[in-house]
Write an enzyme that holds these catalytic residues in place. Structure first.
Site, mmCIF file in Angstrom:
data_model
loop_
_atom_site.group_PDB
_atom_site.id
_atom_site.type_symbol
_atom_site.label_atom_id
_atom_site.label_comp_id
_atom_site.label_asym_id
_atom_site.label_seq_id
_atom_site.Cartn_x
_atom_site.Cartn_y
_atom_site.Cartn_z
ATOM 1 N N HIS A 54 0.704 -1.137 -0.101
ATOM 2 C CA HIS A 54 0.111 -0.011 -0.143
ATOM 3 C C HIS A 54 0.708 1.091 -0.100
ATOM 4 O O HIS A 54 2.059 1.269 0.440
ATOM 5 C CB HIS A 54 -0.849 -0.138 1.217
ATOM 6 C CG HIS A 54 -1.842 -1.002 1.228
ATOM 7 N ND1 HIS A 54 -3.152 -0.732 1.873
ATOM 8 C CD2 HIS A 54 -2.137 -2.134 0.558
ATOM 9 C CE1 HIS A 54 -4.031 -1.805 1.912
ATOM 10 N NE2 HIS A 54 -3.392 -2.755 0.696
ATOM 11 N N GLU A 56 0.909 3.867 1.916
ATOM 12 C CA GLU A 56 1.565 4.234 3.152
ATOM 13 C C GLU A 56 2.823 3.267 3.690
ATOM 14 O O GLU A 56 3.682 4.006 4.157
ATOM 15 C CB GLU A 56 0.359 4.316 4.427
ATOM 16 C CG GLU A 56 -0.791 5.090 4.029
ATOM 17 C CD GLU A 56 -1.747 4.200 3.345
ATOM 18 O OE1 GLU A 56 -2.942 4.755 3.497
ATOM 19 O OE2 GLU A 56 -1.684 3.455 2.408
ATOM 20 N N CYS A 84 -6.007 2.030 5.778
ATOM 21 C CA CYS A 84 -6.826 0.781 6.205
ATOM 22 C C CYS A 84 -6.389 0.434 7.553
ATOM 23 O O CYS A 84 -5.222 0.981 8.202
ATOM 24 C CB CYS A 84 -6.605 -0.278 5.132
ATOM 25 S SG CYS A 84 -5.125 -0.852 5.105
ATOM 26 N N CYS A 87 -2.465 -0.319 7.433
ATOM 27 C CA CYS A 87 -1.623 0.811 7.300
ATOM 28 C C CYS A 87 -1.639 1.656 8.513
ATOM 29 O O CYS A 87 -0.650 2.180 9.110
ATOM 30 C CB CYS A 87 -1.977 1.711 5.958
ATOM 31 S SG CYS A 87 -1.904 0.861 4.543
#
Length: 150
Positions: A54, A56, A84, A87
């Site tokens: 992801h 992040e 999410c 993260c």
């Protein structure tokens, strides 16, 4: 002090790179205590076949490498979409001080919409959360991507 609109413009520019790989256009940027850009990331799940890739996570890894430590005390993460649960956990574990995000994620958001991991009083590390930075622009990027996918 970080100008969140300027920072979000950088995150939006980074997010555009994700679409080249067919991935959801999410971009993240990290600034250190002095306000210097030390990490960037966009989704690489499709390209790397990695469910943890992801935006992040990519940005946190880069910032930690540049910092020479996993501790990102006093750092600020700006991301185009609400993080999410995975993260949010990584943000807390890295000790990031502030998270600013653009669009809300009503399906998987873990920073205020579905869950609120970063501000849960039971969490060992509290994170300041700033929501809705350039929300219309961030949401429009995602809407356009998903419209094209259908």
């Amino acid at each position: 002090m970080i100008n969140y609109n300027e920072a979000m413009l950088k995150a939006l520019a980074v997010a555009q790179s994700a679409t080249k790989n067919g991935d959801v256009p999410v971009g993240a940027v990290i600034f250190n205590q002095e306000g210097l850009l030390v990490g960037t990331g966009h989704n690489l799940r499709e390209l790397d076949n990695d469910p943890t890739a992801h935006a992040e996570i990519i940005a946190i890894r880069e910032a930690a490498t540049k910092n020479g430590s996993w501790r990102l005390d006093g750092y600020t993460l700006v991301v185009t979409l609400e993080p999410c649960a995975m993260c949010a956990g990584a943000i807390a574990q890295s000790r990031i001080k502030t998270v600013a995000f653009g669009a809300w994620d009503s399906k998987a958001g873990a920073v205020g919409s579905v869950w609120d991991i970063l501000r849960d009083p039971r969490s060992p590390h509290q994170v300041e959360v700033i929501a809705g930075i350039m929300e219309p622009e961030c949401a429009a990027l995602l809407t356009a991507f998903f419209k094209e996918q259908r």
